[in-house]
Design an enzyme around this catalytic site. Structure first.
Site, mmCIF file in Angstrom:
data_model
loop_
_atom_site.group_PDB
_atom_site.id
_atom_site.type_symbol
_atom_site.label_atom_id
_atom_site.label_comp_id
_atom_site.label_asym_id
_atom_site.label_seq_id
_atom_site.Cartn_x
_atom_site.Cartn_y
_atom_site.Cartn_z
ATOM 1 N N GLU A 204 -72.314 -32.726 29.670
ATOM 2 C CA GLU A 204 -72.266 -34.185 30.560
ATOM 3 C C GLU A 204 -72.342 -33.986 31.367
ATOM 4 O O GLU A 204 -70.853 -34.459 31.748
ATOM 5 C CB GLU A 204 -72.719 -35.332 29.466
ATOM 6 C CG GLU A 204 -73.447 -36.060 30.684
ATOM 7 C CD GLU A 204 -73.433 -38.179 29.788
ATOM 8 O OE1 GLU A 204 -73.388 -37.739 28.525
ATOM 9 O OE2 GLU A 204 -73.194 -38.676 31.278
ATOM 10 N N HIS B 113 -64.373 -39.531 29.698
ATOM 11 C CA HIS B 113 -65.900 -40.247 29.928
ATOM 12 C C HIS B 113 -65.638 -41.287 30.522
ATOM 13 O O HIS B 113 -66.487 -40.956 31.343
ATOM 14 C CB HIS B 113 -65.916 -40.442 28.479
ATOM 15 C CG HIS B 113 -67.684 -41.609 28.340
ATOM 16 N ND1 HIS B 113 -67.441 -43.022 28.984
ATOM 17 C CD2 HIS B 113 -68.608 -41.719 28.095
ATOM 18 C CE1 HIS B 113 -68.805 -43.022 28.878
ATOM 19 N NE2 HIS B 113 -69.693 -42.131 28.185
ATOM 20 N N HIS C 290 -71.152 -35.700 19.245
ATOM 21 C CA HIS C 290 -71.225 -36.601 20.459
ATOM 22 C C HIS C 290 -69.455 -36.546 20.389
ATOM 23 O O HIS C 290 -68.915 -38.068 19.871
ATOM 24 C CB HIS C 290 -71.818 -37.981 20.344
ATOM 25 C CG HIS C 290 -71.667 -39.138 21.635
ATOM 26 N ND1 HIS C 290 -71.489 -39.786 21.105
ATOM 27 C CD2 HIS C 290 -72.218 -38.875 22.567
ATOM 28 C CE1 HIS C 290 -71.036 -41.218 22.341
ATOM 29 N NE2 HIS C 290 -71.500 -39.972 23.593
ATOM 30 N N ASP D 68 -68.014 -34.663 28.054
ATOM 31 C CA ASP D 68 -67.596 -35.988 29.225
ATOM 32 C C ASP D 68 -67.251 -35.278 29.954
ATOM 33 O O ASP D 68 -65.709 -34.215 30.026
ATOM 34 C CB ASP D 68 -67.904 -37.159 28.998
ATOM 35 C CG ASP D 68 -69.532 -38.240 28.255
ATOM 36 O OD1 ASP D 68 -69.448 -38.390 28.578
ATOM 37 O OD2 ASP D 68 -68.063 -37.756 27.214
ATOM 38 N N GLU E 182 -71.502 -32.193 21.828
ATOM 39 C CA GLU E 182 -71.350 -32.954 23.517
ATOM 40 C C GLU E 182 -70.178 -33.339 24.141
ATOM 41 O O GLU E 182 -69.206 -33.655 23.077
ATOM 42 C CB GLU E 182 -72.263 -34.062 23.583
ATOM 43 C CG GLU E 182 -73.216 -34.776 24.560
ATOM 44 C CD GLU E 182 -71.994 -35.335 25.295
ATOM 45 O OE1 GLU E 182 -72.465 -36.657 26.332
ATOM 46 O OE2 GLU E 182 -71.134 -36.340 24.543
HETATM 47 O O1 G3P Z 1 -75.562 -37.668 25.726
HETATM 48 C C1 G3P Z 1 -75.964 -38.617 25.534
HETATM 49 C C2 G3P Z 1 -74.735 -39.577 25.511
HETATM 50 O O2 G3P Z 1 -73.260 -38.785 25.536
HETATM 51 C C3 G3P Z 1 -74.419 -40.734 26.363
HETATM 52 O O3 G3P Z 1 -73.850 -41.463 26.926
HETATM 53 O O4 G3P Z 1 -71.575 -42.847 27.280
HETATM 54 O O5 G3P Z 1 -72.026 -41.634 26.249
HETATM 55 O O6 G3P Z 1 -71.892 -40.511 28.172
HETATM 56 P P1 G3P Z 1 -72.136 -42.313 27.011
HETATM 57 CA CA CA Z 2 -71.953 -38.553 27.493
#
Ligand code: G3P
Ligand code: CA
Length: 237
Positions: A107, A48, A6, A35, A33
């Protein structure tokens, strides 16, 4: 159970930086993952928050700075002085460096006002790189963005982040999107989410896991995978 790093190895490295991604890849993750937002000059960048306050020491919004201006910021010191000089990577930098065996969980972060047309930008980026597109799934909490993505492309892989959306209509939305996965906060996870996901043929991925006992709980509740800040964490097989 699948472990998705993450924001990279964000428990031990500054999130969404090449240091965090490289640490995750070195740990042998099969998926990671990150952003994506859009800089003032149109460059897709990996960060993020919609401002640079927390991770860049600058209160300005990501959208108001060019990629060059974003690159001038130190994206590592906020986490630890040893990471001073880490930069906000572009989507291209992350994608080019990612191991060919790794799945990308991309994301799209929306802001207020929304990044108009960012779905087109992400698709154009992926369409220019078919092999990368095949191993990338796009998710967002912003459901209009996902609907638009699906309207533009019948095949792009989509994961739904319901956020606070109730279980109904979350599954109807996932069906409308032809999503492949549902990404649910551990705090919201119940056996019903997992039963509905299985019945719908959706993978159920749970965030955000920082302790082995949370991974065990997610597994016991039927998760197929977890987003974790610690790629070395023990997860049930
Ligand atoms: O995809 C799971 C997670 O990344 C979503 O929340 O706030 O960490 O982007 P956040
Ligand atoms: Ca995320």
């Amino acid at each position: 159970m699948k472990l998705i790093a993450h924001r990279g190895a964000s428990g031990t490295h500054p999130e969404n930086t090449m240091a965090a991604f490289k640490a995750a890849w070195k740990a042998g993750v099969t998926a990671f993952e990150f952003d994506v937002q859009r800089a003032k000059d149109g460059t897709l960048v990996v960060v993020h928050d919609d401002t640079l306050e927390r991770t860049g020491g600058d209160p300005r919004a990501v959208r108001d700075l060019t990629a060059a201006q974003l690159k001038a910021l130190d994206a590592g010191s906020w986490f630890d002085a040893t990471f001073r000089g880490e930069r906000i990577p572009t989507l291209e930098e992350v994608a080019v460096a990612a191991p060919a065996s790794c799945e990308l969980q991309l994301e799209i972060k929306q802001a207020d006002p929304v990044y108009e047309g960012i779905e087109r930008d992400v698709l154009a980026f992926l369409d220019a790189r078919p092999a990368l597109k095949a191993r990338t799934a796009v998710s967002s909490f912003h459901h209009d963005t996902l609907l638009s993505l699906r309207r533009l492309d019948a095949k792009v892989r989509i994961g739904l982040l319901p956020g606070k959306l109730p279980i109904d209509p979350s599954f109807a939305l996932a069906a409308e999107l032809s999503a492949e996965s549902m990404h649910v906060n551990l705090e919201r996870l119940t056996p019903e989410w997992s039963a509905r996901a299985k019945a719908a043929g959706l993978k159920l991925y749970v965030y955000t896991i920082v302790k082995p006992e949370q991974a065990a709980r997610a597994a016991a509740l039927g998760a197929d995978g977890v987003f974790s800040n610690f790629p070395d964490i023990t997860v049930p097989s």
